[in-house]
Design an enzyme around this catalytic site. Sequence first.
Site, short mmCIF file in Angstrom:
data_model
loop_
_atom_site.label_atom_id
_atom_site.label_comp_id
_atom_site.label_asym_id
_atom_site.label_seq_id
_atom_site.Cartn_x
_atom_site.Cartn_y
_atom_site.Cartn_z
N LEU A 112 7.02 18.55 10.00
CA LEU A 112 6.48 17.91 8.81
C LEU A 112 4.96 17.89 8.87
CD1 LEU A 112 8.88 14.81 8.71
CD2 LEU A 112 9.13 16.96 7.45
N ASP A 147 3.56 33.91 5.15
CA ASP A 147 4.89 34.42 4.78
C ASP A 147 4.75 35.70 3.98
OD1 ASP A 147 7.16 32.29 5.36
OD2 ASP A 147 5.41 31.15 4.70
N ASP A 169 8.43 22.60 0.47
CA ASP A 169 8.26 23.74 -0.45
C ASP A 169 7.50 23.28 -1.69
OD1 ASP A 169 9.59 25.33 1.27
OD2 ASP A 169 11.44 25.52 0.10
N THR A 189 10.87 23.93 16.16
CA THR A 189 10.17 22.94 15.33
C THR A 189 10.31 21.53 15.90
OG1 THR A 189 12.10 22.59 13.93
CG2 THR A 189 10.62 24.34 13.29
N GLU A 232 6.09 24.46 16.62
CA GLU A 232 5.37 24.05 15.42
C GLU A 232 5.84 22.65 15.03
OE1 GLU A 232 7.71 25.86 11.63
OE2 GLU A 232 6.81 27.38 12.95
N GLU A 265 14.76 30.41 9.34
CA GLU A 265 15.34 29.95 10.60
C GLU A 265 16.71 30.56 10.85
OE1 GLU A 265 13.21 25.54 10.47
OE2 GLU A 265 15.17 25.85 9.53
#
Length: 546
Positions: free
Chosen positions: A458, A126, A174, A417, A455, A258
């Site tokens: 979780l 990121d 996070d 996802t 991806e 997203e």
Amino acid sequence: MALALRCSTSFSNLKDKRSLKTLDEFSITVCFAQSRPSCRLQAKSLMQEAQLATERNLNLEDRRDEMREKLHQLLDTHGKSDSRVPVFVMLPLDTISIGGNLNKPRAMNASLMALKSAGVEGVMVDAWWGLVEKDGPMKYNWEGYAELVKMVQTHGLKLQVVMSFHQCGGNVGDSCSIPLPPWVLEEISKNPDLVYTDRSGRRNPECISLGCDSLPVLRGRTPIQVYSDYMRSFCDTFKDDLGEAIVEIQVGMGPCGELRYPSYPESNGIWRFPGIGEFQCYDKYMRTSLQASAEAIGKQDWGRNGPHDSGQYNQFSEETGFFRRDGTWNTEYGQFFLEWYSGMLLEHGDRILAAAKGIFQGTGAKLSGKVAGIHWHYKTRSHAAELTAGYYNTRHRDGYLPIAHTLGKHGVVLNFTCMEMRDREQPENANCSPEGLVRQVKMATKTAGTELAGENALERYDAGAYAQVLATSRSDGNGLSAFTYLRMNKQLFEGENWRRLVEFVKNMSEGGRNTRLPERDSSKTDLYIGFIKKNSVKKTKEAALV
């Protein structure tokens, strides 16, 4: 008579053309089955035998040319059906420190070395807006990222970089807190309507509201201009690495990067799975847009506010007037509101992707955009959780085809996802169907001609999750172009977890063809993946023509 071709290189490796310098490296042996000659053959004259020998010599070069051509055809055919799926691994959220430096460089170096040895294609990081532009408007610090790019190059890996225009903190997974740039937060404190707002007036500082995309609310610049200047600075700084070490730019378009509204915020316990979430359309800019849309069709009353009967974050569909089986969502008003709400999101995506395309086009780096896998309440008629997030997807309407078209228009890869999830793992009362959702998105991208990547939603280390990704990556005639694994941490490198990852990467590189059962299964999953064998022996292949 039997003709056998023997190659010193396994045909299973022919897909990697770079490993074949010339076709002369193949050792070709032509063998004829032995048999007793007939009397007629024994009676052949010496002249006839000499003539046959001459013909064989004359045709030898032709036979070799023909053999070369056949091998070339084999190479080309195999390459066209190559279903290899490269695997990337997400780096920790705090890979770059608050000070803008590379965090724990020695540990990162060792981790990258291990990932390379596992056959991983590259890593994802990121590029946090709150770190890079924290010292003031257009004051960018890319030093830590430059150090990471060099380290990634050293190990022969590739890099996916996320333009993260959202805060880190308050969402699933996070592990650290990185707010928006201080100067942006200062503007928000002066004008709270710059961020998304729910029906009760609760503000969400995770990202800037798309309602003010084109208004000069950030010290004379529009949010789209701010995002564009940021991406342009990145492009200028890393122009020599784009298309080489940096192979993909994922463009952040909302919370968690997203393309969606922050309809299910976990911070402070506001939302809990599997609540339906709430609409985020109550800042003054969104309300102004809603009012204008209602007036344009002569329905002024529809623009005064959002739905009054849509419930609260942690309710279920049937507990609300809007989302219940035959609720307001399926009325003329409901359709108007949902078309406006989802349309605003699509326009936001279109604006920011058009800007990104103008900046990165010609650099050799792919562009991608992330779409959330909101699989809860998917089996209901209204698909409430998807609707509050901005995806107008119901029992009667495909909400993902317009998204796929929007991304495809700009040549952007749709990154989806929840690829690892299975329906039977979900609680029954939540009406989940991650598998059905993935199938729908795969069909939408196939119809739109948009590239699809994936991806996991979780952190998972079990064989069942890997097997589900493998199955998804190669099914329905629309496999994945890449898969990014979430996420690199200490637990990933533990013995059993590491062996499963390495085997998964190997299977993905073979298009998922090499799924095997392990000798044991410590996770008690239903689908297993074989363990890694220490020594892999390449067997010579024989093609027999009888």
